[in-house]
Design an enzyme around this catalytic site. Structure first.
Site, PDB file in Angstrom:
ATOM      1  N   ARG A 117       1.013  -1.316  -0.058  1.00 21.02           N
ATOM      2  CA  ARG A 117       0.089   0.007  -0.031  1.00 21.02           C
ATOM      3  C   ARG A 117       0.848   1.220  -0.098  1.00 21.02           C
ATOM      4  O   ARG A 117       0.478   2.419  -0.281  1.00 21.02           O
ATOM      5  CB  ARG A 117      -1.062   0.016   1.284  1.00 21.02           C
ATOM      6  CG  ARG A 117      -2.048  -0.974   0.936  1.00 21.02           C
ATOM      7  CD  ARG A 117      -2.879  -1.127   2.186  1.00 21.02           C
ATOM      8  NE  ARG A 117      -2.379  -2.150   3.081  1.00 21.02           N
ATOM      9  CZ  ARG A 117      -2.637  -1.811   4.526  1.00 21.02           C
ATOM     10  NH1 ARG A 117      -3.019  -1.023   5.011  1.00 21.02           N
ATOM     11  NH2 ARG A 117      -2.126  -3.040   5.290  1.00 21.02           N
ATOM     12  N   GLU A 136       2.007  -4.898  13.479  1.00 20.75           N
ATOM     13  CA  GLU A 136       1.027  -5.053  14.418  1.00 20.75           C
ATOM     14  C   GLU A 136       0.413  -6.615  14.291  1.00 20.75           C
ATOM     15  O   GLU A 136      -0.129  -6.886  15.428  1.00 20.75           O
ATOM     16  CB  GLU A 136      -0.052  -4.097  14.091  1.00 20.75           C
ATOM     17  CG  GLU A 136      -1.136  -4.070  15.158  1.00 20.75           C
ATOM     18  CD  GLU A 136      -2.482  -3.075  14.746  1.00 20.75           C
ATOM     19  OE1 GLU A 136      -2.557  -2.568  13.794  1.00 20.75           O
ATOM     20  OE2 GLU A 136      -3.149  -2.731  15.486  1.00 20.75           O
TER      21      GLU A 136
HETATM   22  O1  LIG Z   1       3.734  -0.134  11.979  1.00 20.18           O
HETATM   23  P1  LIG Z   1       3.649  -1.554  11.613  1.00 20.18           P
HETATM   24  O2  LIG Z   1       2.970  -2.222  12.935  1.00 20.18           O
HETATM   25  O3  LIG Z   1       4.754  -2.193  10.957  1.00 20.18           O
HETATM   26  O4  LIG Z   1       2.492  -1.657  10.684  1.00 20.18           O
HETATM   27  C1  LIG Z   1       2.285  -1.083   9.247  1.00 20.18           C
HETATM   28  C2  LIG Z   1       2.457  -1.660   8.127  1.00 20.18           C
HETATM   29  O5  LIG Z   1       1.217  -2.586   7.872  1.00 20.18           O
HETATM   30  C3  LIG Z   1       0.799  -2.664   6.837  1.00 20.18           C
HETATM   31  O6  LIG Z   1       1.497  -3.491   5.684  1.00 20.18           O
HETATM   32  P2  LIG Z   1       1.238  -4.913   5.330  1.00 20.18           P
HETATM   33  O7  LIG Z   1       2.509  -5.759   5.932  1.00 20.18           O
HETATM   34  O8  LIG Z   1      -0.133  -5.282   5.938  1.00 20.18           O
HETATM   35  O9  LIG Z   1       1.343  -4.823   3.964  1.00 20.18           O
HETATM   36  P3  LIG Z   1       0.285  -4.498   2.567  1.00 20.18           P
HETATM   37  O10 LIG Z   1       0.720  -2.967   2.542  1.00 20.18           O
HETATM   38  O11 LIG Z   1       0.990  -5.206   1.410  1.00 20.18           O
HETATM   39  O12 LIG Z   1      -1.082  -4.691   3.029  1.00 20.18           O
HETATM   40  C4  LIG Z   1       1.098  -1.215   6.365  1.00 20.18           C
HETATM   41  O13 LIG Z   1       0.662  -0.966   4.937  1.00 20.18           O
HETATM   42  C5  LIG Z   1       2.183  -0.776   6.746  1.00 20.18           C
HETATM   43  O14 LIG Z   1       3.247  -1.154   5.879  1.00 20.18           O
HETATM   44  N1  LIG Z   2      -4.985  -1.570  11.918  1.00 23.61           N
HETATM   45  C1  LIG Z   2      -4.177  -1.479  10.602  1.00 23.61           C
HETATM   46  N2  LIG Z   2      -5.002  -0.873   9.585  1.00 23.61           N
HETATM   47  C2  LIG Z   2      -4.166  -0.768   8.508  1.00 23.61           C
HETATM   48  N3  LIG Z   2      -3.162  -1.073   8.068  1.00 23.61           N
HETATM   49  C3  LIG Z   2      -2.469  -1.671   9.233  1.00 23.61           C
HETATM   50  N4  LIG Z   2      -1.147  -2.025   9.292  1.00 23.61           N
HETATM   51  C4  LIG Z   2      -0.670  -2.345  10.530  1.00 23.61           C
HETATM   52  N5  LIG Z   2      -1.868  -2.211  11.281  1.00 23.61           N
HETATM   53  C5  LIG Z   2      -2.790  -1.643  10.454  1.00 23.61           C
END
Ligand SMILES: O=P(O)(O)OC[C@H]1O[C@H](OP(=O)(O)OP(=O)(O)O)[C@H](O)[C@@H]1O
Ligand SMILES: Nc1ncnc2[nH]cnc12
Length: 195
Positions: free
Chosen positions: A83, A120
């Site tokens: 994203r 997270e």
């Molecule tokens: O601060 P954090 O706890 O590290 O979480 C934040 C990350 O989690 C999500 O990514 P995800 O790994 O779900 O990947 P995506 O963007 O492919 O959905 C979001 O896009 C951030 O990169």
């Molecule tokens: N709560 C949340 N919603 C969307 N993206 C996330 N990446 C980590 N935590 C998230």
């Protein structure tokens, strides 16, 4: 007559300033949707799909993010898979800067540097191509959401492993209650919508 015109002009000026103020503090939280228990129980997922479906709002978000980072000295934007790519690519166009991808494992061709981390809702690894930056390049890290900060921290560690410098971090959304800023250099973190 002169006095009436003077008062009228003052009123218009004040009204213009008030409208400008409103535009500058536009509330983008309505562009997000909460999805409970995704991707695992207890997580309230901030879904950016409504924002992406609205071109006017998405343009306004990119413009607002560009304003947040306008005074930073930046050579490249680093977008985080997946994203983060959406925001980084649009911002790179807006700021007329190059963009580099930090990808999940096995997706980038050639030599890569890797960093594993916790987020997270699990653990993951990011990779960057070894020739992406020159020593000393200033890199702004871009993602959609800052939650625990594990992902952004790993991206910053990768930048520094490569001899480049982290110019800061910019997010669309920051989940302040998860204290992600604490694992980053908090003074260099900026975000548009805070929960
Ligand atoms: O601060 P954090 O706890 O590290 O979480 C934040 C990350 O989690 C999500 O990514 P995800 O790994 O779900 O990947 P995506 O963007 O492919 O959905 C979001 O896009 C951030 O990169
Ligand atoms: N709560 C949340 N919603 C969307 N993206 C996330 N990446 C980590 N935590 C998230």
């Amino acid at each position: 007559m002169f006095f009436c015109n003077f008062v009228w002009c003052r009123c218009l000026k004040i009204k213009y300033k008030i409208n400008l103020g409103k535009r500058m503090s536009e509330d983008f939280s309505s562009c997000l949707r909460d999805i409970p228990d995704f991707p695992s129980p207890g997580i309230i997922f901030k879904d950016i799909s409504p924002l992406l479906a609205n071109p006017q709002k998405f343009t306004a978000v990119i413009e607002a993010m560009a304003k947040l980072v306008k005074d930073k000295e930046i050579d490249y934007l680093l977008g985080i898979d997946s994203r983060g790519f959406i925001f980084a690519a649009a911002l790179a166009q807006k700021l007329n800067l190059g963009m580099v991808m930090a990808r999940k494992p096995g997706k980038l061709p050639g030599d890569v540097v890797s960093q594993s981390y916790e987020l997270e809702y699990g653990t993951a690894t990011l990779e960057i191509q070894t020739d992406a930056f020159k020593a000393g390049d200033r890199v702004l890290i871009i993602d959609d959401v800052l939650a625990t900060g594990g992902t952004a921290r790993a991206a910053g560690d990768l930048v520094e492993k490569m001899g480049a410098q982290t110019a800061g971090f910019a997010f669309f959304v920051e989940l302040e209650f998860l204290n992600g800023k604490q694992v980053l250099d908090s003074s260099s973190v900026t975000s548009l919508v805070k929960f």
